[in-house]
Design a protein around this motif. Structure first.
Motif, PDB file in Angstrom:
ATOM      1  N   VAL A  80       0.852  -1.179   0.000  1.00 19.52           N
ATOM      2  CA  VAL A  80       0.000   0.000   0.000  1.00 19.52           C
ATOM      3  C   VAL A  80       0.888   1.229   0.000  1.00 19.52           C
ATOM      4  N   ASP A  81       0.596   2.150  -0.909  1.00 21.89           N
ATOM      5  CA  ASP A  81       1.342   3.406  -0.942  1.00 21.89           C
ATOM      6  C   ASP A  81       1.169   4.102   0.409  1.00 21.89           C
ATOM      7  N   ARG A  82       2.267   4.532   0.991  1.00 21.41           N
ATOM      8  CA  ARG A  82       2.239   5.149   2.330  1.00 21.41           C
ATOM      9  C   ARG A  82       1.278   6.334   2.378  1.00 21.41           C
ATOM     10  N   GLN A  83       1.122   7.043   1.260  1.00 22.60           N
ATOM     11  CA  GLN A  83       0.225   8.197   1.222  1.00 22.60           C
ATOM     12  C   GLN A  83      -1.248   7.798   1.331  1.00 22.60           C
ATOM     13  N   GLN A  84      -1.557   6.509   1.122  1.00 20.46           N
ATOM     14  CA  GLN A  84      -2.941   6.040   1.247  1.00 20.46           C
ATOM     15  C   GLN A  84      -3.281   5.669   2.696  1.00 20.46           C
ATOM     16  N   VAL A  85      -2.275   5.672   3.568  1.00 21.54           N
ATOM     17  CA  VAL A  85      -2.485   5.318   4.966  1.00 21.54           C
ATOM     18  C   VAL A  85      -2.713   6.602   5.753  1.00 21.54           C
ATOM     19  N   PRO A  86      -3.742   6.649   6.592  1.00 19.94           N
ATOM     20  CA  PRO A  86      -3.977   7.862   7.377  1.00 19.94           C
ATOM     21  C   PRO A  86      -2.716   8.283   8.136  1.00 19.94           C
ATOM     22  N   PRO A 108      -8.423  -9.304   8.621  1.00 20.93           N
ATOM     23  CA  PRO A 108      -7.311  -9.038   9.537  1.00 20.93           C
ATOM     24  C   PRO A 108      -5.987  -9.117   8.786  1.00 20.93           C
ATOM     25  N   VAL A 109      -5.091  -8.188   9.080  1.00 18.58           N
ATOM     26  CA  VAL A 109      -3.763  -8.163   8.461  1.00 18.58           C
ATOM     27  C   VAL A 109      -2.723  -7.852   9.530  1.00 18.58           C
ATOM     28  N   THR A 110      -1.492  -8.208   9.220  1.00 14.23           N
ATOM     29  CA  THR A 110      -0.360  -7.874  10.074  1.00 14.23           C
ATOM     30  C   THR A 110       0.560  -6.958   9.285  1.00 14.23           C
ATOM     31  N   VAL A 111       1.028  -5.887   9.920  1.00 10.23           N
ATOM     32  CA  VAL A 111       1.970  -4.989   9.260  1.00 10.23           C
ATOM     33  C   VAL A 111       3.311  -5.718   9.162  1.00 10.23           C
ATOM     34  N   ALA A 112       3.770  -5.949   7.933  1.00  4.89           N
ATOM     35  CA  ALA A 112       5.005  -6.686   7.706  1.00  4.89           C
ATOM     36  C   ALA A 112       6.204  -5.761   7.506  1.00  4.89           C
ATOM     37  N   GLU A 113       5.956  -4.570   6.956  1.00  2.00           N
ATOM     38  CA  GLU A 113       7.056  -3.641   6.673  1.00  2.00           C
ATOM     39  C   GLU A 113       6.484  -2.230   6.565  1.00  2.00           C
ATOM     40  N   VAL A 114       7.251  -1.252   7.056  1.00  2.00           N
ATOM     41  CA  VAL A 114       6.855   0.148   6.947  1.00  2.00           C
ATOM     42  C   VAL A 114       8.069   0.943   6.485  1.00  2.00           C
ATOM     43  N   THR A 115       7.911   1.654   5.361  1.00  2.00           N
ATOM     44  CA  THR A 115       8.946   2.581   4.907  1.00  2.00           C
ATOM     45  C   THR A 115       8.275   3.923   4.651  1.00  2.00           C
ATOM     46  N   ASP A 116       9.048   4.910   4.236  1.00  2.00           N
ATOM     47  CA  ASP A 116       8.478   6.211   3.907  1.00  2.00           C
ATOM     48  C   ASP A 116       7.589   6.137   2.673  1.00  2.00           C
ATOM     49  N   GLU A 117       7.827   5.122   1.817  1.00  2.00           N
ATOM     50  CA  GLU A 117       7.088   5.016   0.560  1.00  2.00           C
ATOM     51  C   GLU A 117       5.944   4.009   0.589  1.00  2.00           C
ATOM     52  N   VAL A 118       6.089   2.940   1.380  1.00  2.00           N
ATOM     53  CA  VAL A 118       5.137   1.838   1.283  1.00  2.00           C
ATOM     54  C   VAL A 118       4.905   1.191   2.656  1.00  2.00           C
ATOM     55  N   VAL A 119       3.706   0.628   2.796  1.00  2.00           N
ATOM     56  CA  VAL A 119       3.375  -0.232   3.933  1.00  2.00           C
ATOM     57  C   VAL A 119       3.015  -1.588   3.334  1.00  2.00           C
ATOM     58  N   VAL A 120       3.661  -2.646   3.836  1.00  2.00           N
ATOM     59  CA  VAL A 120       3.359  -3.992   3.368  1.00  2.00           C
ATOM     60  C   VAL A 120       2.515  -4.674   4.437  1.00  2.00           C
TER      61      VAL A 120
END
Length: 143
Positions: A80-86, A108-120
């Motif tokens: 998910v593009d980080r800009q789409q996350v509140p 239900p999902v688990t956050v696997a990775e967070v960067t400035d550009e993307v959330v997996v």
């Protein structure tokens, strides 16, 4: 003495462990789990394990990932593009969330990775890809 057959409603106590022996769930200290055999309300390997048991029987069964929560699937890793996350969400790896899917259902999902550009986000069940062991005690067979 009667034995569990498909269609029977059963009550069982159980303790589930992962491949390392870590307990991930147990009915001990709670009411027994109740389900009807054949309705697939529990994982297939667990349901199959109670067939043929009689009240008071205990057993330990090893259930493969395929008969539990299935193998991990790469197509359930959602980028998910980080800009789409509140922006007020302070997400960290391991956080559990619910997201609304395209069909409107919550998943239900688990956050696997967070960067400035993307959330997996990982939509696999947390126990997917794992072989499991269950200690099962059949408490009762209903009708």
């Amino acid at each position: 003495m009667s034995e569990v057959r498909p269609g029977d409603t059963v009550r069982v106590h159980y303790t589930g462990k992962d491949e390392t022996g870590q307990v991930f769930d147990s009915s001990q200290g709670r009411e027994p789990l109740q389900f009807t055999v054949g309705q697939r309300a529990v994982i297939p390997g667990f349901e199959d394990a109670v067939v043929g048991m009689s009240p008071g029987d205990r057993k330990t069964v090893e259930i493969t990932a395929q008969q539990a929560y299935g193998e991990r699937r790469d197509d359930l890793m959602l980028r998910v593009d980080r800009q789409q996350v509140p922006p007020n969400l302070d997400l960290k790896e391991g956080d559990r969330l619910q997201v609304r899917m395209a069909n409107g259902q919550l998943a239900p999902v688990t956050v696997a990775e967070v960067t400035d550009e993307v959330v997996v986000l990982d939509a696999n069940h947390p126990l997917a890809g794992k072989d499991l062991t269950f200690d099962i005690e059949l408490v009762e067979i209903g009708s």
